[in-house]
Design an enzyme around this catalytic site. Structure first.
Site, PDB file in Angstrom:
ATOM      1  N   ARG A 152      -7.785   6.664  -7.230  1.00 45.01           N
ATOM      2  CA  ARG A 152      -7.018   5.556  -7.817  1.00 45.01           C
ATOM      3  C   ARG A 152      -7.911   4.349  -8.142  1.00 45.01           C
ATOM      4  O   ARG A 152      -8.807   4.007  -7.401  1.00 45.01           O
ATOM      5  CB  ARG A 152      -5.946   5.091  -6.835  1.00 45.01           C
ATOM      6  CG  ARG A 152      -5.290   3.776  -7.295  1.00 45.01           C
ATOM      7  CD  ARG A 152      -4.193   3.294  -6.397  1.00 45.01           C
ATOM      8  NE  ARG A 152      -4.442   3.521  -5.008  1.00 45.01           N
ATOM      9  CZ  ARG A 152      -3.482   3.626  -4.106  1.00 45.01           C
ATOM     10  NH1 ARG A 152      -2.223   3.527  -4.461  1.00 45.01           N
ATOM     11  NH2 ARG A 152      -3.784   3.819  -2.844  1.00 45.01           N
ATOM     12  N   ARG A 211      -4.117   6.259   7.441  1.00 45.92           N
ATOM     13  CA  ARG A 211      -2.865   5.790   6.813  1.00 45.92           C
ATOM     14  C   ARG A 211      -1.790   6.878   6.884  1.00 45.92           C
ATOM     15  O   ARG A 211      -0.610   6.583   7.094  1.00 45.92           O
ATOM     16  CB  ARG A 211      -3.142   5.376   5.359  1.00 45.92           C
ATOM     17  CG  ARG A 211      -3.903   4.052   5.299  1.00 45.92           C
ATOM     18  CD  ARG A 211      -4.520   3.800   3.940  1.00 45.92           C
ATOM     19  NE  ARG A 211      -3.556   3.772   2.864  1.00 45.92           N
ATOM     20  CZ  ARG A 211      -3.881   3.839   1.573  1.00 45.92           C
ATOM     21  NH1 ARG A 211      -5.147   3.957   1.214  1.00 45.92           N
ATOM     22  NH2 ARG A 211      -2.954   3.798   0.656  1.00 45.92           N
ATOM     23  N   LYS A 224       4.639   5.512  -5.362  1.00 46.90           N
ATOM     24  CA  LYS A 224       5.636   4.426  -5.217  1.00 46.90           C
ATOM     25  C   LYS A 224       5.318   3.266  -6.161  1.00 46.90           C
ATOM     26  O   LYS A 224       6.192   2.750  -6.852  1.00 46.90           O
ATOM     27  CB  LYS A 224       5.670   3.912  -3.757  1.00 46.90           C
ATOM     28  CG  LYS A 224       5.933   4.987  -2.721  1.00 46.90           C
ATOM     29  CD  LYS A 224       5.968   4.427  -1.307  1.00 46.90           C
ATOM     30  CE  LYS A 224       4.655   3.861  -0.808  1.00 46.90           C
ATOM     31  NZ  LYS A 224       3.566   4.844  -0.615  1.00 46.90           N
ATOM     32  N   ARG A 243       8.747  -0.013   6.557  1.00 47.96           N
ATOM     33  CA  ARG A 243       7.708   0.933   6.969  1.00 47.96           C
ATOM     34  C   ARG A 243       7.899   1.370   8.415  1.00 47.96           C
ATOM     35  O   ARG A 243       7.177   2.248   8.889  1.00 47.96           O
ATOM     36  CB  ARG A 243       6.434   0.173   6.933  1.00 47.96           C
ATOM     37  CG  ARG A 243       5.247   0.343   6.132  1.00 47.96           C
ATOM     38  CD  ARG A 243       4.932   1.390   5.259  1.00 47.96           C
ATOM     39  NE  ARG A 243       3.526   1.426   4.984  1.00 47.96           N
ATOM     40  CZ  ARG A 243       2.978   0.966   3.865  1.00 47.96           C
ATOM     41  NH1 ARG A 243       3.699   0.414   2.929  1.00 47.96           N
ATOM     42  NH2 ARG A 243       1.692   1.097   3.678  1.00 47.96           N
ATOM     43  N   ARG A 252     -11.121  -1.064  -7.171  1.00 45.12           N
ATOM     44  CA  ARG A 252     -10.671  -0.025  -6.229  1.00 45.12           C
ATOM     45  C   ARG A 252     -10.338  -0.688  -4.906  1.00 45.12           C
ATOM     46  O   ARG A 252     -10.938  -1.705  -4.562  1.00 45.12           O
ATOM     47  CB  ARG A 252     -11.759   1.039  -6.041  1.00 45.12           C
ATOM     48  CG  ARG A 252     -11.923   1.888  -7.299  1.00 45.12           C
ATOM     49  CD  ARG A 252     -12.874   3.043  -7.133  1.00 45.12           C
ATOM     50  NE  ARG A 252     -13.159   3.611  -8.443  1.00 45.12           N
ATOM     51  CZ  ARG A 252     -12.621   4.746  -8.917  1.00 45.12           C
ATOM     52  NH1 ARG A 252     -11.788   5.448  -8.175  1.00 45.12           N
ATOM     53  NH2 ARG A 252     -12.928   5.174 -10.128  1.00 45.12           N
TER      54      ARG A 252
HETATM   55  P1  AP5 Z   1       0.405   4.987  -6.477  1.00 44.87           P
HETATM   56  O1  AP5 Z   1       1.579   4.828  -7.384  1.00 44.87           O
HETATM   57  O2  AP5 Z   1      -0.565   3.847  -6.385  1.00 44.87           O
HETATM   58  O3  AP5 Z   1       0.884   5.450  -5.006  1.00 44.87           O
HETATM   59  P2  AP5 Z   1       1.605   4.663  -3.836  1.00 44.87           P
HETATM   60  O4  AP5 Z   1       2.665   5.553  -3.279  1.00 44.87           O
HETATM   61  O5  AP5 Z   1       2.028   3.300  -4.295  1.00 44.87           O
HETATM   62  O6  AP5 Z   1       0.406   4.603  -2.810  1.00 44.87           O
HETATM   63  P3  AP5 Z   1      -0.193   3.434  -1.925  1.00 44.87           P
HETATM   64  O7  AP5 Z   1      -1.514   3.963  -1.430  1.00 44.87           O
HETATM   65  O8  AP5 Z   1      -0.222   2.122  -2.642  1.00 44.87           O
HETATM   66  O9  AP5 Z   1       0.831   3.371  -0.772  1.00 44.87           O
HETATM   67  P4  AP5 Z   1       0.652   2.780   0.599  1.00 44.87           P
HETATM   68  O10 AP5 Z   1       2.051   2.757   1.054  1.00 44.87           O
HETATM   69  O11 AP5 Z   1      -0.303   3.485   1.485  1.00 44.87           O
HETATM   70  O12 AP5 Z   1      -0.066   1.334   0.327  1.00 44.87           O
HETATM   71  P5  AP5 Z   1       0.469  -0.161   0.396  1.00 44.87           P
HETATM   72  O13 AP5 Z   1      -0.233  -0.920  -0.631  1.00 44.87           O
HETATM   73  O14 AP5 Z   1       1.949  -0.213   0.477  1.00 44.87           O
HETATM   74  O15 AP5 Z   1      -0.363   6.321  -6.922  1.00 44.87           O
HETATM   75  C1  AP5 Z   1      -1.528   6.766  -6.250  1.00 44.87           C
HETATM   76  C2  AP5 Z   1      -2.458   7.472  -7.253  1.00 44.87           C
HETATM   77  O16 AP5 Z   1      -1.818   8.665  -7.706  1.00 44.87           O
HETATM   78  C3  AP5 Z   1      -2.750   6.646  -8.529  1.00 44.87           C
HETATM   79  O17 AP5 Z   1      -4.088   6.881  -8.917  1.00 44.87           O
HETATM   80  C4  AP5 Z   1      -1.770   7.203  -9.580  1.00 44.87           C
HETATM   81  O18 AP5 Z   1      -2.269   7.098 -10.905  1.00 44.87           O
HETATM   82  C5  AP5 Z   1      -1.641   8.664  -9.125  1.00 44.87           C
HETATM   83  N1  AP5 Z   1      -0.305   9.212  -9.393  1.00 44.87           N
HETATM   84  C6  AP5 Z   1       0.907   8.594  -9.215  1.00 44.87           C
HETATM   85  N2  AP5 Z   1       1.907   9.437  -9.539  1.00 44.87           N
HETATM   86  C7  AP5 Z   1       1.317  10.610  -9.912  1.00 44.87           C
HETATM   87  C8  AP5 Z   1       1.842  11.873 -10.355  1.00 44.87           C
HETATM   88  N3  AP5 Z   1       3.159  12.092 -10.449  1.00 44.87           N
HETATM   89  N4  AP5 Z   1       0.949  12.855 -10.642  1.00 44.87           N
HETATM   90  C9  AP5 Z   1      -0.406  12.648 -10.522  1.00 44.87           C
HETATM   91  N5  AP5 Z   1      -0.963  11.480 -10.136  1.00 44.87           N
HETATM   92  C10 AP5 Z   1      -0.092  10.474  -9.814  1.00 44.87           C
HETATM   93  O19 AP5 Z   1      -0.052  -0.609   1.851  1.00 44.87           O
HETATM   94  C11 AP5 Z   1      -1.417  -0.846   2.102  1.00 44.87           C
HETATM   95  C12 AP5 Z   1      -1.575  -1.409   3.518  1.00 44.87           C
HETATM   96  O20 AP5 Z   1      -0.887  -2.676   3.628  1.00 44.87           O
HETATM   97  C13 AP5 Z   1      -0.984  -0.560   4.655  1.00 44.87           C
HETATM   98  O21 AP5 Z   1      -1.879   0.443   5.087  1.00 44.87           O
HETATM   99  C14 AP5 Z   1      -0.738  -1.627   5.727  1.00 44.87           C
HETATM  100  O22 AP5 Z   1      -1.937  -2.005   6.373  1.00 44.87           O
HETATM  101  C15 AP5 Z   1      -0.259  -2.821   4.908  1.00 44.87           C
HETATM  102  N6  AP5 Z   1       1.210  -2.832   4.704  1.00 44.87           N
HETATM  103  C16 AP5 Z   1       1.861  -2.802   3.496  1.00 44.87           C
HETATM  104  N7  AP5 Z   1       3.192  -2.851   3.680  1.00 44.87           N
HETATM  105  C17 AP5 Z   1       3.394  -2.903   5.026  1.00 44.87           C
HETATM  106  C18 AP5 Z   1       4.567  -2.939   5.825  1.00 44.87           C
HETATM  107  N8  AP5 Z   1       5.793  -2.916   5.289  1.00 44.87           N
HETATM  108  N9  AP5 Z   1       4.417  -2.976   7.183  1.00 44.87           N
HETATM  109  C19 AP5 Z   1       3.187  -3.008   7.747  1.00 44.87           C
HETATM  110  N10 AP5 Z   1       2.035  -2.962   7.030  1.00 44.87           N
HETATM  111  C20 AP5 Z   1       2.132  -2.908   5.683  1.00 44.87           C
END
Ligand code: AP5
Length: 216
Positions: free
Chosen positions: A127, A172, A13, A88, A160
């Site tokens: 990542r 997660r 994402k 979410r 990281r």
């Molecule tokens: P990346 O693009 O970083 O993946 P992502 O889908 O953004 O993953 P996240 O881990 O950031 O999502 P998340 O939803 O768990 O975290 P968030 O920060 O929102 O790619 C991942 C890896 O894969 C990278 O190394 C990339 O290079 C690689 N990659 C990408 N595409 C690829 C491909 N096609 N092929 C191969 N490799 C690839 O949330 C974190 C925390 O914040 C949550 O756990 C929660 O505690 C809190 N939080 C955030 N938003 C909310 C909300 N709305 N409500 C409640 N709590 C929330």
């Protein structure tokens, strides 16, 4: 253009929404990045959410909805926004709907990045990001062109995430299935959900998204 990216942790994402932000000049809003910046500043919000985030749990709907409400109201969102990590939960999806209706806006597309679960832990644990510009890398699939140097800004500093440990990824993913996956049907019923094969190489995922957005 107002877009939502949905998908499990590590689906891509952040990678894809950052690309679209650059390509179309539409603001990317990542609730995860917003929360991490509160934690880094050790603000009141940061203190409130740190332990939850580190353990892979979601933070409260109330807090997130208030954050999004403020963010979307800002001037730079007037031409559109890309939501990464929000909504979410069903409560967040419904609150977003009400917010947009009250502002005469709507969601144009919800892009669901579909990725098999066995790939996700490797993606997340591999990542790392540039500490200066935030560009996302991966040890295996997407390292910098020159080791130790950011392709985008030339920085030598990388970081990281505290919640990218394998054991936290399991939690997660549980949260994703419990709270987030159910909102796919919410958007399917509205007719704006589009499923993208997130298991293709990054550039091919982008091409699939762009092809879809062109015909929208
Ligand atoms: P990346 O693009 O970083 O993946 P992502 O889908 O953004 O993953 P996240 O881990 O950031 O999502 P998340 O939803 O768990 O975290 P968030 O920060 O929102 O790619 C991942 C890896 O894969 C990278 O190394 C990339 O290079 C690689 N990659 C990408 N595409 C690829 C491909 N096609 N092929 C191969 N490799 C690839 O949330 C974190 C925390 O914040 C949550 O756990 C929660 O505690 C809190 N939080 C955030 N938003 C909310 C909300 N709305 N409500 C409640 N709590 C929330």
């Amino acid at each position: 253009m107002n877009i939502i990216f949905l998908g499990p942790p590590g689906a891509g994402k952040g990678t894809q929404s950052r690309f679209l932000e650059k390509r179309y000049g539409v603001i990317q809003i990542s609730t995860g990045d917003m929360l991490r910046s509160e934690v880094a500043r050790d603000s009141d919000i940061g203190k409130q959410v740190k332990a939850l985030m580190d353990s892979g749990k979601l933070v409260s709907d109330h807090l997130i909805i208030a954050m999004i409400k403020n963010r979307i109201a800002q001037k730079d969102c007037q031409n559109g926004f890309i939501l990464d990590g929000f909504p979410r939960t069903e409560a967040q999806a419904e609150a977003l709907d009400q917010l947009l209706v009250s502002e005469g806006k709507k969601i144009d597309a919800v892009l669901f990045l579909n990725v098999d679960e066995d790939i996700l832990a490797d993606r997340v644990s591999g990542r790392f990001t540039c500490a200066v510009c935030g560009k996302i890398y991966n040890d295996i699939s997407n390292p910098p062109r020159v080791k130790g140097v950011c392709d985008a800004c030339g920085s030598h500093e990388f970081q990281r995430r505290a919640d990218d440990k394998r054991e936290t990824v399991v939690e997660r993913l549980k949260e994703y299935h419990r709270s987030t996956a159910p909102i796919l049907s919410f958007y399917k019923k509205k007719g704006c959900l589009y499923t993208v094969n997130g298991m293709l190489p990054e550039a091919d995922v982008t091409a699939e998204i762009e092809a879809f957005l062109k015909i929208k």
